[in-house]
Design an enzyme around this catalytic site. Sequence first.
Site, PDB file in Angstrom:
ATOM      1  N   GLN A 198       0.867  -1.183   0.000  1.00 22.18           N
ATOM      2  CA  GLN A 198       0.000   0.000   0.000  1.00 22.18           C
ATOM      3  C   GLN A 198       0.901   1.229   0.000  1.00 22.18           C
ATOM      4  O   GLN A 198       1.371   1.678   1.052  1.00 22.18           O
ATOM      5  CB  GLN A 198      -0.919  -0.025   1.214  1.00 22.18           C
ATOM      6  CG  GLN A 198      -1.758  -1.300   1.323  1.00 22.18           C
ATOM      7  CD  GLN A 198      -2.764  -1.431   0.201  1.00 22.18           C
ATOM      8  OE1 GLN A 198      -3.712  -0.648   0.107  1.00 22.18           O
ATOM      9  NE2 GLN A 198      -2.581  -2.425  -0.664  1.00 22.18           N
ATOM     10  N   ALA A 239     -11.693   2.511   4.543  1.00 24.88           N
ATOM     11  CA  ALA A 239     -10.741   1.662   3.831  1.00 24.88           C
ATOM     12  C   ALA A 239      -9.895   2.468   2.846  1.00 24.88           C
ATOM     13  O   ALA A 239     -10.105   3.664   2.641  1.00 24.88           O
ATOM     14  CB  ALA A 239     -11.484   0.544   3.109  1.00 24.88           C
ATOM     15  N   HIS A 240      -8.958   1.778   2.207  1.00 24.38           N
ATOM     16  CA  HIS A 240      -8.004   2.460   1.326  1.00 24.38           C
ATOM     17  C   HIS A 240      -8.690   3.098   0.120  1.00 24.38           C
ATOM     18  O   HIS A 240      -9.621   2.566  -0.460  1.00 24.38           O
ATOM     19  CB  HIS A 240      -6.876   1.532   0.881  1.00 24.38           C
ATOM     20  CG  HIS A 240      -7.297   0.288   0.162  1.00 24.38           C
ATOM     21  ND1 HIS A 240      -6.403  -0.681  -0.191  1.00 24.38           N
ATOM     22  CD2 HIS A 240      -8.509  -0.164  -0.256  1.00 24.38           C
ATOM     23  CE1 HIS A 240      -7.034  -1.654  -0.812  1.00 24.38           C
ATOM     24  NE2 HIS A 240      -8.312  -1.363  -0.857  1.00 24.38           N
ATOM     25  N   ASN A 241      -8.195   4.298  -0.176  1.00 22.30           N
ATOM     26  CA  ASN A 241      -8.628   5.088  -1.339  1.00 22.30           C
ATOM     27  C   ASN A 241     -10.069   5.570  -1.275  1.00 22.30           C
ATOM     28  O   ASN A 241     -10.622   6.015  -2.284  1.00 22.30           O
ATOM     29  CB  ASN A 241      -8.383   4.323  -2.644  1.00 22.30           C
ATOM     30  CG  ASN A 241      -6.909   4.118  -2.911  1.00 22.30           C
ATOM     31  OD1 ASN A 241      -6.416   2.997  -2.816  1.00 22.30           O
ATOM     32  ND2 ASN A 241      -6.189   5.192  -3.191  1.00 22.30           N
TER      33      ASN A 241
END
Length: 351
Positions: A198, A239-241
């Site tokens: 990540q 969460a990511h993005n």
Amino acid sequence: MSATFTLGQLAERLGATLRGAEAKVITGLATLQEARPEQLSFLANAQYRKFLAQTQAGAVLLSAADAEGYAGDALIVANPYLAYAQLSHLFDRKPKAAPGIHATAQVADDAQVDPSASVGPYAVIESGARIGAEVSIGAHCVVGARSVIGDGGWLAPRVTLYHDVQIGKRVVIQSGAVIGGEGFGFANEKGVWQKIAQIGGVTIGDDVEIGANTTIDRGALSDTLIGNGVKLDNQIMIAHNVQVGDNTAMAGCCGISGSTKIGKNCMIAGGVGMVGHIEVCDNVFVTGMTMVTRSITEPGAYSSGTAMQPAGEWKKSAARIRQLDEMAKRLRELEKQLAAVTQTANVSSDA
């Protein structure tokens, strides 16, 4: 020691109409039910109007309409709840840290800490981090490598910022929050999960508040983005993005899956779940415990699930839900039979 103000001083701060004793001293805030004669209260919700007549408060923040039926001292304002919010800071007893770096804190040689900032006991400031003016970093916080905290930020004890986290100005982060942890990214090869690095970060705007034990994961490639003025309650998972637009508020225990985009001025109630890779437009209200499984393209209120009802009634409803598929099949068969009978009758009539 508690702060003290006169009603006159409070009225001047708010631009309120004062009805009562200008010199009366106010030492705090309380609810209508619990207020003492030296405290100020407010009425912002009609369901609490029943407590107004009997309140012991020294004065009450009231709208003009509610003030007409109240004989006691009052500060008359257009929005009592907003006035309460503005005055609450005057009576906040939260300890204020003195500028400086505690002897037990660990600060990297190349980290930049403004002289007016406060770094608490056992805090860790890693290489290349930058701490702005009048920032307060509580005990046992970690600020990762190259992370930035803008002017006026406040981190409660035990906040963790991983590397490459960009925090705007006047951001408040409560204890246990973790910003910039690795997103949940894996590729499957013949049943075996292969980790995806990540390599993005997290960027947070100005005037954001992040509640206790909330987590915001770093992006897989680009940054996870939290806009200006966003308010996040406790125990939220971002969460990511994910992207959250300016001035959106989100209540506790929400879970927002990866790459979902939430617009500006949205209100997301407690326990809401959103699947990944969808978009929610501006000015959307999502009610509690709703599961959002597709994009929302029109402003408005959205819900899913069933509301509370007595357990016996709920069991009957659940049983009927299980029967819906069979009932739908039977209905389609009846419609076919009815259509056939109707067609036969029409033919007979024509004859």
